[in-house]
Design a protein around this motif. Structure first.
Motif, mmCIF file in Angstrom:
data_model
loop_
_atom_site.group_PDB
_atom_site.id
_atom_site.type_symbol
_atom_site.label_atom_id
_atom_site.label_comp_id
_atom_site.label_asym_id
_atom_site.label_seq_id
_atom_site.Cartn_x
_atom_site.Cartn_y
_atom_site.Cartn_z
ATOM 1 N N VAL A 29 0.865 -1.184 0.000
ATOM 2 C CA VAL A 29 0.000 0.000 0.000
ATOM 3 C C VAL A 29 0.900 1.232 0.000
ATOM 4 C CG1 VAL A 29 -1.939 1.143 1.125
ATOM 5 C CG2 VAL A 29 -1.650 -1.331 1.386
ATOM 6 N N ALA A 30 0.608 2.193 -0.866
ATOM 7 C CA ALA A 30 1.535 3.307 -1.047
ATOM 8 C C ALA A 30 0.797 4.630 -1.205
ATOM 9 C CB ALA A 30 2.444 3.020 -2.253
ATOM 10 N N SER A 31 1.351 5.508 -2.031
ATOM 11 C CA SER A 31 0.795 6.832 -2.278
ATOM 12 C C SER A 31 1.497 7.423 -3.498
ATOM 13 C CB SER A 31 1.025 7.742 -1.067
ATOM 14 O OG SER A 31 0.511 9.047 -1.290
ATOM 15 N N LEU A 32 0.803 8.294 -4.197
ATOM 16 C CA LEU A 32 1.372 9.044 -5.324
ATOM 17 C C LEU A 32 1.449 10.497 -4.877
ATOM 18 C CD1 LEU A 32 2.253 8.963 -8.349
ATOM 19 C CD2 LEU A 32 -0.113 9.527 -8.913
ATOM 20 N N HIS A 74 -2.888 4.513 -4.317
ATOM 21 C CA HIS A 74 -3.444 5.776 -3.793
ATOM 22 C C HIS A 74 -3.647 5.642 -2.289
ATOM 23 C CE1 HIS A 74 -6.385 2.931 -5.038
ATOM 24 N NE2 HIS A 74 -6.732 3.540 -6.138
ATOM 25 N N GLY A 75 -3.207 6.659 -1.561
ATOM 26 C CA GLY A 75 -3.294 6.616 -0.107
ATOM 27 C C GLY A 75 -3.780 7.926 0.474
ATOM 28 N N LEU A 76 -3.438 8.158 1.741
ATOM 29 C CA LEU A 76 -3.853 9.353 2.459
ATOM 30 C C LEU A 76 -2.712 10.365 2.426
ATOM 31 C CD1 LEU A 76 -5.495 7.543 5.516
ATOM 32 C CD2 LEU A 76 -6.622 8.443 3.462
ATOM 33 N N ALA A 77 -2.814 11.351 1.534
ATOM 34 C CA ALA A 77 -1.690 12.262 1.283
ATOM 35 C C ALA A 77 -2.110 13.726 1.294
ATOM 36 C CB ALA A 77 -1.048 11.916 -0.058
ATOM 37 N N GLU A 78 -3.145 14.043 2.055
ATOM 38 C CA GLU A 78 -3.601 15.429 2.130
ATOM 39 C C GLU A 78 -2.465 16.363 2.549
ATOM 40 O OE1 GLU A 78 -5.598 18.787 1.837
ATOM 41 O OE2 GLU A 78 -6.469 16.853 1.246
ATOM 42 N N HIS A 79 -1.572 15.900 3.413
ATOM 43 C CA HIS A 79 -0.500 16.746 3.930
ATOM 44 C C HIS A 79 0.552 17.085 2.872
ATOM 45 C CE1 HIS A 79 0.277 12.517 4.594
ATOM 46 N NE2 HIS A 79 1.549 12.719 4.843
ATOM 47 N N HIS A 80 0.475 16.469 1.692
ATOM 48 C CA HIS A 80 1.399 16.801 0.598
ATOM 49 C C HIS A 80 0.726 17.610 -0.521
ATOM 50 C CE1 HIS A 80 4.757 14.434 2.071
ATOM 51 N NE2 HIS A 80 3.932 13.424 2.306
ATOM 52 N N VAL A 87 -1.882 12.766 -5.350
ATOM 53 C CA VAL A 87 -3.260 12.270 -5.367
ATOM 54 C C VAL A 87 -3.581 11.753 -3.973
ATOM 55 C CG1 VAL A 87 -4.814 10.483 -6.269
ATOM 56 C CG2 VAL A 87 -3.217 11.643 -7.815
ATOM 57 N N THR A 88 -4.730 12.138 -3.433
ATOM 58 C CA THR A 88 -5.111 11.656 -2.107
ATOM 59 C C THR A 88 -6.535 11.118 -2.108
ATOM 60 O OG1 THR A 88 -5.114 12.191 0.256
ATOM 61 C CG2 THR A 88 -5.973 13.879 -1.244
ATOM 62 N N LEU A 89 -6.768 10.129 -1.281
ATOM 63 C CA LEU A 89 -8.110 9.661 -0.979
ATOM 64 C C LEU A 89 -8.530 10.227 0.372
ATOM 65 C CD1 LEU A 89 -7.808 5.840 -1.861
ATOM 66 C CD2 LEU A 89 -8.472 7.732 -3.362
ATOM 67 N N ASP A 90 -9.838 10.195 0.664
ATOM 68 C CA ASP A 90 -10.246 10.459 2.036
ATOM 69 C C ASP A 90 -10.216 9.136 2.801
ATOM 70 O OD1 ASP A 90 -12.664 9.082 1.485
ATOM 71 O OD2 ASP A 90 -13.726 10.941 1.038
ATOM 72 N N SER A 91 -10.330 9.205 4.100
ATOM 73 C CA SER A 91 -10.153 8.016 4.935
ATOM 74 C C SER A 91 -11.180 6.935 4.626
ATOM 75 C CB SER A 91 -10.223 8.395 6.415
ATOM 76 O OG SER A 91 -9.134 9.206 6.778
ATOM 77 N N ALA A 92 -12.428 7.333 4.418
ATOM 78 C CA ALA A 92 -13.479 6.343 4.169
ATOM 79 C C ALA A 92 -13.221 5.592 2.868
ATOM 80 C CB ALA A 92 -14.848 7.029 4.130
#
Length: 256
Positions: A29-32, A74-80, A87-92
């Protein structure tokens, strides 16, 4: 010919055979997201996927069946987000994606799933998912952020940092080893920042995400200037070796 360790490179029947062998299913599980001036936005995808695959190789070599899904990119990346390129998802939504991946695996007969996290912003959510999904589907589900799992394997290989940070000496070295074109060497002199993403006086147990724009003008936490391809190869091997050792422990999976 040996069977591939990558789900996407197997036929449906071969995936089912792995499930029947009680293979450990590793879900990277990662993030872009932005990774400073010298590192590509796919860093966590590259590293998360390769750490998972190398861990699986070491497990299988030691006689423990394992299989790796494609990266949940795609992960939780609001702080970037303030830096762009993210690209960020919301927690739900993030939890729903993980739920349906694990649900699919459980329906196919996998009894052991490990969510191998490669992005710091996902860490707490991964723990929640592992707990909830184990209860819901009646299988063993574990989760962990790879550098939090094996800090003692990482620290001795670094010169300027106590551990892996963000777009730092460790991440840059591993990307340089795995995907040389993913590093911009001419921008490395700029690729450094503070040594922590926490506010002064904020202990590890106090959770509060802040925009990286408030923390570091470069988008980097740590210092990439000592990165090297050789260091990246050593880090990947050391991390995967220790991760495989941990995941091979039968007690974790209720088999001791």
């Amino acid at each position: 010919m040996a069977r591939s360790l990558e789900w996407m490179k197997l036929t449906a029947a071969e995936v089912q055979a792995a499930a029947a062998e009680d293979a450990l299913l590793i879900v990277p599980v990662a993030s872009l997201e932005q990774h400073g001036p010298a590192l590509v936005t796919g860093t966590d995808i590259i590293l998360g996927g390769n750490v998972a695959l190398e861990t699986a190789r070491k497990l299988v070599a030691a006689g423990h069946p394992a299989l790796v899904t494609p990266v949940v990119w795609h992960g939780l990346a609001e702080h970037h987000m303030a830096f762009g390129g993210t690209v960020t998802l919301d927690s739900a939504t993030f939890q729903a994606v993980l739920r349906h991946v694990v649900k699919s695996a459980a329906r196919h007969g996998f009894k052991r799933v490990f969510l191998m996290n490669g992005h710091g912003g996902n860490a707490e959510a991964i723990g929640t998912a592992a707990t909830d999904l184990a209860v819901e589907f009646g299988i063993r589900v574990g989760g962990g952020t790879y550098w939090h799992m094996v800090p003692k394997a990482i620290a001795p290989l670094l010169e300027d940092q106590p551990g892996l940070m963000h777009a730092c000496e460790a991440e840059t070295s591993m990307v340089w080893h795995l995907l040389p074109e993913g590093v911009r060497p001419d921008r490395l002199p700029e690729a450094h920042g503070p040594s922590s993403s926490r506010a002064p006086g904020q202990p590890p147990g106090l959770l509060m995400r802040r925009s990286f724009k408030e923390i570091t003008p470069t988008g980097v936490v740590g210092d990439a200037r000592r990165a090297s391809r050789a260091k990246g190869a050593a880090l990947l091997d050391a991390i995967a070796t220790k991760c495989a050792e941990l995941l091979a422990n039968p007690a974790i999976w209720g088999k001791a």
